[in-house]
Design a protein around this motif. Structure first.
Motif, short mmCIF file in Angstrom:
data_model
loop_
_atom_site.label_atom_id
_atom_site.label_comp_id
_atom_site.label_asym_id
_atom_site.label_seq_id
_atom_site.Cartn_x
_atom_site.Cartn_y
_atom_site.Cartn_z
N LEU A 92 17.70 95.89 -15.66
CA LEU A 92 17.59 97.17 -16.37
C LEU A 92 17.02 98.27 -15.48
O LEU A 92 17.26 99.45 -15.70
N ALA A 93 16.26 97.88 -14.47
CA ALA A 93 15.68 98.87 -13.57
C ALA A 93 16.56 99.14 -12.35
O ALA A 93 16.31 100.09 -11.61
N PRO A 142 24.31 108.28 -14.95
CA PRO A 142 23.80 107.69 -16.20
C PRO A 142 24.45 106.34 -16.46
O PRO A 142 25.54 106.05 -15.95
N ARG A 193 20.49 105.10 -20.19
CA ARG A 193 19.59 105.39 -19.07
C ARG A 193 20.11 106.63 -18.37
O ARG A 193 21.26 106.67 -17.94
N GLY A 238 17.17 107.69 -13.98
CA GLY A 238 16.73 106.31 -14.04
C GLY A 238 15.86 105.96 -15.23
O GLY A 238 15.49 104.80 -15.41
N ARG A 239 15.53 106.95 -16.08
CA ARG A 239 14.69 106.70 -17.25
C ARG A 239 15.55 106.54 -18.50
O ARG A 239 16.54 107.26 -18.68
N PHE A 240 15.17 105.62 -19.38
CA PHE A 240 15.88 105.46 -20.64
C PHE A 240 15.57 106.63 -21.56
O PHE A 240 14.44 107.13 -21.61
N LEU A 299 12.59 105.25 -28.35
CA LEU A 299 13.75 104.90 -27.55
C LEU A 299 15.04 105.13 -28.32
O LEU A 299 15.16 104.72 -29.48
N TYR A 347 24.68 110.30 -24.08
CA TYR A 347 25.13 109.98 -22.72
C TYR A 347 25.49 111.25 -21.95
O TYR A 347 25.09 111.43 -20.79
N VAL A 399 12.79 97.41 -22.16
CA VAL A 399 12.70 98.64 -21.38
C VAL A 399 11.29 98.80 -20.81
O VAL A 399 11.10 99.20 -19.65
N ARG A 435 10.95 101.50 -17.28
CA ARG A 435 11.87 102.64 -17.33
C ARG A 435 11.80 103.39 -18.66
O ARG A 435 12.60 104.24 -18.92
#
Length: 443
Positions: free
Chosen positions: A206-207, A215, A234, A238-240, A248, A403, A438, A443
């Motif tokens: 995930l990272a 994205p 994401r 790089g951050r969710f 989230l 997105y 997450v 992230r």
């Protein structure tokens, strides 16, 4: 054949078009920039067939088509009608008992049928009648000389009896000595062999940057795909994505095909692994409707340059090593995450991220309700006005817009990562579960 029956068959064929909106003979579709996508509102979109009257008319036509096919006398016309018959039965969850004898009667003759008919009827066996079909499939297996029908038959036998794995494991290399060169048989062999290790740390996946500056939609799905998953986004940094309150973004999404087959098989589940996203458009498939989809492509379906989002000059050829280069090192030897690579090699394509016009009531009582499975795409639910067919709310549009907002690119280029978490039967993937994953990824 009567004119009425012929008309119904034509209508049903159109209604049941698979997840394939980009056929050359169909009219040009609308493509969206990020700005155009962000400007859309649910009220801008309508689909008359989702109204009560429109949906009833389509369903009645479909059921009439099913019954017309069931009434055909034995012979070439009925044989030719069987693939569409079982597609309709699976979509509308109707008349399965009445059609069972036709499928069981046809199975022993499949060795003499063409490959498309073999695939369609074996898929029907897997989808609708695995237990009843299993005794007929064992003697048929040695006569299936192409890898796709053999694999579908094998998955059906496993569906009926997981204890069939050792027998199939012994048979496969005898019948297909070069099985390792065939992506469908490679995937089947992985299924037949018990896992010997736990998956690598999900936090590392995930990272992972994949390719920095793009994205990523991360679709968390259960093994077996019988429950709803969750789609996260994401951003290019790089951050969710989170809302103003820090919660989230996590939107329910189904990655189950009606067939329930493996991701390397035509009309099977969404493969696990990495896709590229190359834009957004509207489909001509009536089961998808007008809400813009995100255009995801598998490896091989997309050229290496398209997958990488670079100019074609000097682009490398596809290889497993190129696919692995997108993954963190700890995941590169984990076979399940390469299902997307195998599916692309097997020729799967047009697996999109889209909404749905199907009535969830067809699947009431299923573990994945209110999901509406189709032919292997990633599907988000939508709410349509029963009187007018106008869109009221859309998880698909919300996902696409989150997105788009997370990307600095007008062309919406990015990636899709489908990854399985938890155990079969664990229930839908929860927001709390996603948040913990997450957080572990930092992230």
């Amino acid at each position: 054949m009567t004119l009425l029956r012929r008309t119904l068959l034509v209508l049903l064929t159109f209604v049941l078009a698979a997840c394939a909106p980009l056929r050359p003979q169909q009219p040009a579709e609308k493509r969206y920039t990020a700005a155009e996508l962000l400007a859309l509102k649910p009220a801008d979109l309508a689909w008359p067939a989702t109204s009560t009257d429109g949906e009833r008319a389509l369903r009645e036509a479909a059921l009439a088509g099913i019954r017309a096919r069931l009434a055909l006398p034995p012979g070439p016309e009925r044989d030719a009608a069987l693939p569409a018959l079982f597609d309709a039965i699976a979509q509308y969850n109707a008349e399965a008992d009445a059609a069972r004898p036709l499928l069981l009667e046809a199975l022993p003759t499949l060795a003499t049928r063409d490959a498309d008919t073999q695939r369609a009827l074996l898929t029907a066996a897997h989808t609708l009648y695995p237990a009843e079909a299993a005794p007929l499939l064992w003697p048929l297996l040695p006569q299936l000389t192409a890898s796709k029908p053999f694999a579908i038959a094998a998955y059906t036998l496993l569906q009926a009896d997981p204890g069939a794995a050792p027998r199939l494991l012994a048979l496969l290399p005898q019948q297909f000595p070069a099985w390792a060169d065939d992506p469908r048989l490679t995937a089947l062999m992985q299924r037949l062999q018990p896992a010997v290790a736990a998956p690598p740390p999900l936090a590392e996946l995930l990272a992972a940057p994949l390719r920095p500056g793009y994205p990523v939609i991360v679709s968390l799905q259960r093994l077996g795909r019988q429950q709803m998953g969750l789609a996260l986004v994401r951003a290019a940094d790089g951050r969710f994505v989170r809302d103003a309150a820090g919660q989230l973004f996590a939107s329910p999404q189904l990655a189950l095909a009606r067939s329930g087959l493996a991701g390397t098989i035509t009309n099977g589940n969404t493969p696990q692994g990495l896709f590229t996203i190359v834009g957004s458009g509207t489909a001509t498939n009536p089961n998808i409707g007008p809400t813009p989809y995100l255009h995801s492509k598998l490896p091989v379906e997309a050229t290496p340059a398209e997958f990488e989002h670079v100019d074609a000059t000097g682009a490398a050829d596809w290889s497993e090593a190129l696919y692995e280069s997108y993954l963190p090192e700890s995941w590169r030897a984990w076979a399940p995450i390469k299902e997307a690579w195998l599916a692309g090699r097997a020729g799967r394509d047009e697996l999109l991220i889209h909404g749905t016009t199907l009535n969830p009531a067809y699947y009431a009582g299923s573990a994945y309700f209110p999901g509406t499975p189709q032919q292997g795409c990633l599907i988000s639910n939508e709410d349509w006005d029963a009187a007018t067919g106008r869109l009221l709310a859309s998880r698909q549009l919300a996902l696409a817009q989150v997105y788009a907002a997370a990307s600095p690119r007008a062309d919406l280029a990015g990636y899709l990562l489908v990854v399985e978490v938890g155990q079969p039967g664990a229930g839908p993937v929860t927001r709390e579960e996603a948040q913990a994953l997450v957080d572990a990824a930092g992230r």
